[in-house]
Design a protein around this motif. Structure first.
Motif, mmCIF file in Angstrom:
data_model
loop_
_atom_site.group_PDB
_atom_site.id
_atom_site.type_symbol
_atom_site.label_atom_id
_atom_site.label_comp_id
_atom_site.label_asym_id
_atom_site.label_seq_id
_atom_site.Cartn_x
_atom_site.Cartn_y
_atom_site.Cartn_z
ATOM 1 N N GLY A 59 -46.389 23.971 -6.501
ATOM 2 C CA GLY A 59 -45.780 24.266 -7.591
ATOM 3 C C GLY A 59 -45.208 23.494 -8.676
ATOM 4 O O GLY A 59 -45.821 21.896 -8.423
ATOM 5 N N ASP A 60 -44.328 23.849 -9.613
ATOM 6 C CA ASP A 60 -43.984 23.442 -10.629
ATOM 7 C C ASP A 60 -42.171 22.118 -10.230
ATOM 8 O O ASP A 60 -41.594 23.959 -9.454
ATOM 9 C CB ASP A 60 -43.951 24.057 -11.811
ATOM 10 C CG ASP A 60 -45.791 24.104 -12.112
ATOM 11 O OD1 ASP A 60 -46.341 23.210 -11.477
ATOM 12 O OD2 ASP A 60 -45.287 24.954 -12.970
ATOM 13 N N PHE A 61 -41.485 21.746 -10.902
ATOM 14 C CA PHE A 61 -40.807 21.898 -10.440
ATOM 15 C C PHE A 61 -40.050 21.300 -11.730
ATOM 16 O O PHE A 61 -40.193 20.637 -12.690
ATOM 17 C CB PHE A 61 -40.504 20.375 -9.604
ATOM 18 C CG PHE A 61 -40.403 20.271 -8.178
ATOM 19 C CD1 PHE A 61 -39.195 20.695 -7.389
ATOM 20 C CD2 PHE A 61 -41.798 21.021 -7.851
ATOM 21 C CE1 PHE A 61 -39.758 21.160 -6.036
ATOM 22 C CE2 PHE A 61 -41.723 20.776 -6.794
ATOM 23 C CZ PHE A 61 -40.619 21.385 -5.446
ATOM 24 N N ASN A 62 -38.662 21.832 -12.098
ATOM 25 C CA ASN A 62 -37.526 21.430 -13.059
ATOM 26 C C ASN A 62 -36.545 20.907 -13.044
ATOM 27 O O ASN A 62 -35.973 21.684 -12.520
ATOM 28 C CB ASN A 62 -37.386 22.102 -14.348
ATOM 29 C CG ASN A 62 -38.721 22.425 -14.844
ATOM 30 O OD1 ASN A 62 -39.292 21.871 -16.645
ATOM 31 N ND2 ASN A 62 -40.200 23.859 -14.638
ATOM 32 N N VAL A 63 -36.123 19.605 -12.772
ATOM 33 C CA VAL A 63 -35.285 19.549 -12.143
ATOM 34 C C VAL A 63 -34.116 18.089 -13.053
ATOM 35 O O VAL A 63 -34.082 17.365 -13.718
ATOM 36 C CB VAL A 63 -35.050 18.308 -10.744
ATOM 37 C CG1 VAL A 63 -34.093 17.732 -10.184
ATOM 38 C CG2 VAL A 63 -36.490 19.622 -10.145
ATOM 39 N N ASN A 64 -33.001 18.944 -13.260
ATOM 40 C CA ASN A 64 -32.235 18.681 -14.351
ATOM 41 C C ASN A 64 -30.771 17.949 -13.426
ATOM 42 O O ASN A 64 -30.296 18.662 -12.235
ATOM 43 C CB ASN A 64 -31.342 19.633 -15.457
ATOM 44 C CG ASN A 64 -32.853 20.530 -15.885
ATOM 45 O OD1 ASN A 64 -33.737 19.660 -15.927
ATOM 46 N ND2 ASN A 64 -32.464 21.395 -15.910
ATOM 47 N N ILE A 65 -30.952 16.752 -13.229
ATOM 48 C CA ILE A 65 -29.569 15.842 -12.216
ATOM 49 C C ILE A 65 -28.583 15.082 -13.914
ATOM 50 O O ILE A 65 -28.913 14.339 -14.027
ATOM 51 C CB ILE A 65 -30.593 14.598 -11.803
ATOM 52 C CG1 ILE A 65 -31.761 15.281 -10.865
ATOM 53 C CG2 ILE A 65 -29.348 14.029 -11.054
ATOM 54 C CD1 ILE A 65 -32.130 14.543 -10.241
ATOM 55 N N SER A 66 -27.622 15.477 -13.600
ATOM 56 C CA SER A 66 -26.329 15.055 -14.470
ATOM 57 C C SER A 66 -25.649 13.984 -13.056
ATOM 58 O O SER A 66 -24.729 14.282 -11.538
ATOM 59 C CB SER A 66 -25.090 15.928 -14.464
ATOM 60 O OG SER A 66 -23.634 15.513 -15.053
ATOM 61 N N ILE A 67 -25.287 13.020 -13.706
ATOM 62 C CA ILE A 67 -24.917 11.491 -13.127
ATOM 63 C C ILE A 67 -24.170 10.287 -13.417
ATOM 64 O O ILE A 67 -24.256 10.566 -15.081
ATOM 65 C CB ILE A 67 -25.928 11.280 -11.919
ATOM 66 C CG1 ILE A 67 -26.001 9.996 -10.731
ATOM 67 C CG2 ILE A 67 -26.976 10.535 -12.607
ATOM 68 C CD1 ILE A 67 -26.848 9.199 -9.882
ATOM 69 N N ASP A 68 -23.336 9.506 -13.073
ATOM 70 C CA ASP A 68 -22.660 8.583 -14.003
ATOM 71 C C ASP A 68 -24.099 7.721 -14.935
ATOM 72 O O ASP A 68 -24.969 7.518 -14.154
ATOM 73 C CB ASP A 68 -22.008 7.610 -12.506
ATOM 74 C CG ASP A 68 -22.055 6.365 -13.068
ATOM 75 O OD1 ASP A 68 -22.599 5.916 -14.203
ATOM 76 O OD2 ASP A 68 -20.122 6.550 -12.723
ATOM 77 N N SER A 69 -23.630 7.820 -15.482
ATOM 78 C CA SER A 69 -24.168 6.972 -16.543
ATOM 79 C C SER A 69 -24.871 5.683 -16.607
ATOM 80 O O SER A 69 -25.982 5.182 -17.511
ATOM 81 C CB SER A 69 -23.822 6.910 -18.565
ATOM 82 O OG SER A 69 -22.480 6.388 -18.055
ATOM 83 N N ALA A 70 -24.039 5.333 -15.627
ATOM 84 C CA ALA A 70 -24.188 3.967 -15.182
ATOM 85 C C ALA A 70 -25.823 3.673 -14.208
ATOM 86 O O ALA A 70 -26.589 2.346 -14.353
ATOM 87 C CB ALA A 70 -23.174 2.746 -14.824
ATOM 88 N N TYR A 71 -26.004 4.591 -13.769
ATOM 89 C CA TYR A 71 -27.958 4.437 -13.058
ATOM 90 C C TYR A 71 -28.357 4.702 -13.428
ATOM 91 O O TYR A 71 -28.907 5.641 -14.692
ATOM 92 C CB TYR A 71 -26.891 6.313 -12.264
ATOM 93 C CG TYR A 71 -25.577 5.827 -10.836
ATOM 94 C CD1 TYR A 71 -26.166 4.721 -9.398
ATOM 95 C CD2 TYR A 71 -25.263 6.044 -10.911
ATOM 96 C CE1 TYR A 71 -25.130 4.451 -8.377
ATOM 97 C CE2 TYR A 71 -23.945 5.728 -10.187
ATOM 98 C CZ TYR A 71 -23.862 5.431 -8.922
ATOM 99 O OH TYR A 71 -23.105 4.659 -7.567
ATOM 100 N N THR A 72 -29.856 3.943 -13.291
ATOM 101 C CA THR A 72 -30.941 4.556 -13.572
ATOM 102 C C THR A 72 -31.590 4.836 -12.323
ATOM 103 O O THR A 72 -31.695 4.523 -11.540
ATOM 104 C CB THR A 72 -31.325 2.739 -14.039
ATOM 105 O OG1 THR A 72 -30.919 1.551 -14.655
ATOM 106 C CG2 THR A 72 -33.235 2.759 -14.355
ATOM 107 N N LEU A 73 -32.688 5.967 -12.937
ATOM 108 C CA LEU A 73 -33.437 7.110 -12.284
ATOM 109 C C LEU A 73 -34.806 6.319 -12.709
ATOM 110 O O LEU A 73 -34.848 6.388 -13.080
ATOM 111 C CB LEU A 73 -32.381 8.476 -12.512
ATOM 112 C CG LEU A 73 -32.038 9.158 -11.923
ATOM 113 C CD1 LEU A 73 -30.242 8.307 -11.878
ATOM 114 C CD2 LEU A 73 -31.666 10.247 -12.290
ATOM 115 N N GLY A 74 -35.707 6.874 -11.123
ATOM 116 C CA GLY A 74 -36.839 7.339 -10.805
ATOM 117 C C GLY A 74 -37.428 8.098 -10.316
ATOM 118 O O GLY A 74 -36.105 8.426 -9.057
ATOM 119 N N GLY A 75 -38.699 8.843 -10.028
ATOM 120 C CA GLY A 75 -38.715 10.310 -9.157
ATOM 121 C C GLY A 75 -40.325 10.811 -9.827
ATOM 122 O O GLY A 75 -40.453 9.754 -10.785
#
Length: 617
Positions: A199-215
């Motif tokens: 399927g498809d994923f639309n994932v919106n993650i609200s997190i402390d601005s100091a973090y860098t995300l990848g995935g």
């Protein structure tokens, strides 16, 4: 369990399902996640549009709640403490977790098409009773509010891993269980890997601005978060406030993983066909140089693998420091990063190659772990040779030794054993990785390496974005080779029978030489026999089996002399060659060692030129 009757009613008999041919379900996720780094919890709202593409009426559905495994008394906890050879990463650690260290998902509400549903949590499975059945060809929308807590890093998912990565967010959300031609796969999370709905994923993650995300997926709002995702010269639109909202989108995948850390370096490299490769790793001097060098190797890896096994089908991939070793997910991997360069490249190669045999060819790893791990081992050995030793003969990988050690250990179980049901972790690993690799490599011995490589590419192109099983693959090889291979898959999967062939005797008869062979163990195989003559000529004899209904073509421009079929009911086989015994220097069964013969001491004869007797074997 109150849903037992519903489970029985929720699908038709397998014979009825089979009549409809291949089909697969589909799931489209939209998730809004608010992550609290102070207490390691996250609240989520999930909208899931579920398409029932099956011919069956569904009256119940099931979700995986993987984080619940990280609680004392869970099935993972009990199994990890009771198995003969516990995984050192787990052992008794789950049993000792405090409430703040445990993982969980708590479902606050669940609706289908706006109507509240009854549900029950059973360990890592959410059992859901539907108010109305989902008819064949129909879709429904599930809406769920939930609260999750990230466990301390133990196995795959968790916080604060041994290298200091803050969050390794794998198998972290309520995930719809797969329903396919074999029924529901609502398997508890015990230790092994997983199965998922395309399927498809639309994932919106609200997190402390100091973090860098990848995935998994492609970031949709790089100008609003920065952290190395925006292009040079872009006009940034960073929000005010303590949190950033990261918007990821992934199409045609069966899972979603992400990781976060305040100290990530984020680098980007480009491979062929516009592929963007992201590297996220800790800003630490001891690992910086190796992670920089990894980027060039990764570009070569993707380019070679796409040309050899089929084009990588997505536009992005992320190699992320995190987790507890190495674990693959669609469009991303989590790997520990404090390694030598060789180890870092090696684990990356293995996890990236899962993009072919787990990411795109999504076999059920609970049922067929070897179809992912074994194929990945075989393909990974080809890639490693390309990167470090391009002149190496890659037809026999190191996985052969793993399998032969398993045979000698006395702990082997049939490769068809489901992943969680192996008696030991050792038997599981050696079967899935070692014997699984042999399954593929030995096919090259049977059908020819060129046919095998064509088959692997055709298999990928035919079955990507589906859920193939072992017979789907073997039919591809049969089509490319013109042989029948049901005997092979039966012996390799369902038995622990071994291969052992011997040269029984060599004798002179007039001006000819009679060579007699013997099958010592039970599993039958075709035989490649090399005869080296004293004048320097080398003859290759190929002895097919009747049950193959064919034989392989010449490999590497080496011509075969094809003899009559060996009927598997006969333990011995003899043939003659029109040269005298005095002209023969050596006779050897399978010099390539791609046939997994458990005793090669009886595979070679060297003849004395004067007495025409055996010097050694």
């Amino acid at each position: 369990m109150k849903f037992t009757s519903l489970f029985i009613l929720s699908f038709l008999s397998l014979s009825a399902i089979a009549q409809h041919g291949y089909w697969q379900q589909r799931a489209e996720y939209t998730m809004d996640i608010d992550f609290n780094a102070e207490n390691n919890q996250y609240s989520g709202n999930q909208e899931l549009t579920y398409f029932n593409n099956s011919p069956d009426t569904l009256v119940a559905v099931y979700f995986h709640l993987y984080p619940n495994a990280f609680q004392p008394g869970s099935m993972m906890d009990v199994r990890s403490r009771s198995i003969e050879d516990p995984d050192s990463r787990v052992g008794s650690r789950i049993a000792a977790l405090t409430p703040e260290e445990q993982g969980f998902i708590k479902v606050n509400s669940l609706e289908m098409n706006g109507n509240s549903l009854d549900y029950e949590v059973s360990g890592t499975i959410l059992e859901v009773m539907l108010d109305k059945p989902i008819l064949p060809g129909k879709k429904v929308k599930f809406e769920m509010d939930f609260l999750g807590q990230v466990p301390v890093q133990i196995r795959r998912s968790g916080r604060d891993n041994k290298e200091g990565v803050a969050y390794s967010m794998s198998q972290w959300y309520p995930k719809m269980a797969e329903y396919d031609r074999y029924g529901w796969h609502a398997d508890p999370y015990i230790s092994r890997e997983f199965h998922g709905v395309w399927g498809d994923f639309n994932v919106n993650i609200s997190i402390d601005s100091a973090y860098t995300l990848g995935g998994t997926g492609v970031l949709q709002n790089p100008k609003e978060v920065g952290h190395g995702y925006a292009q040079p010269g872009d006009k940034m639109k960073l929000p005010d406030g303590a949190k950033f909202l990261w918007k990821f989108k992934a199409e045609n995948v069966h899972d979603f993983v992400w990781a976060a850390d305040k100290n990530y370096i984020h680098d980007v490299a480009k491979a062929d066909n516009g592929l963007t490769i992201h590297f996220l790793y800790k800003d630490e001097p001891d690992i910086y140089e190796n992670w920089q060098k990894l980027q060039e190797y990764s570009v070569k890896l993707f380019n070679f693998a796409s040309a050899t096994f089929g084009q990588y089908p997505w536009s992005h991939y992320s190699i992320i420091q995190g987790g507890d070793g190495g674990m693959e997910y669609p469009m991303a991997t989590l790997i520990t990063g404090q390694r030598s360069l060789g180890s870092l490249v090696g684990v990356t190669v293995h996890e990236v190659m899962h993009s072919w045999y787990q990411g795109a060819l999504a076999t059920n790893e609970g049922y067929y772990p070897w179809m992912d791990e074994g194929f990945t081992e075989f393909a990974g050995s080809k890639v490693m040779s390309h990167l470090f030793n391009p002149d190496e003969d890659t037809r026999r990988g190191r996985f052969y030794d793993s399998y032969l050690n398993l045979v000698n250990s006395g702990k082997e179980e049939p490769m068809a054993t489901r992943g969680d049901y192996f008696k030991t972790n050792y038997a599981y690993g050696a079967a899935a990785y070692g014997k699984g690799g042999v399954f593929v490599g030995q096919l090259g011995y049977i059908v020819g390496d060129d046919v095998l490589m064509r088959s692997l590419k055709r298999y990928f192109n035919t079955w990507k974005f589906k859920h193939p099983d072992p017979y789907d693959f073997i039919r591809i090889v049969e089509g490319e080779s013109g042989m029948q291979l049901d005997w092979y898959i039966s012996y390799m999967l369902s038995t622990t029978e071994k291969i052992d062939y011997a040269i029984k005797r060599v004798e002179a008869r007039n001006n000819e030489t009679i060579i007699a062979l013997e099958r010592v163990e039970q599993m039958p195989m075709p035989i490649d026999l090399n005869i080296t003559y004293r004048d320097g000529y080398e003859e290759v004899i190929n002895i097919p089996m009747t049950i193959m209904r064919g034989e392989k073509n010449a490999e590497d421009d080496t011509k075969f002399t094809v003899k009559d079929d060996w009927q598997w009911t006969n333990k011995t086989y003899s043939f003659s060659i029109a040269r005298s015994i005095g002209e023969i220097e050596k006779i050897e069964i399978d010099p390539s060692q791609r046939m997994a013969d458990v005793d090669r001491s009886n595979n070679t004869l060297i003849l004395n030129p004067d007495t025409q007797t055996i010097i050694s074997n």
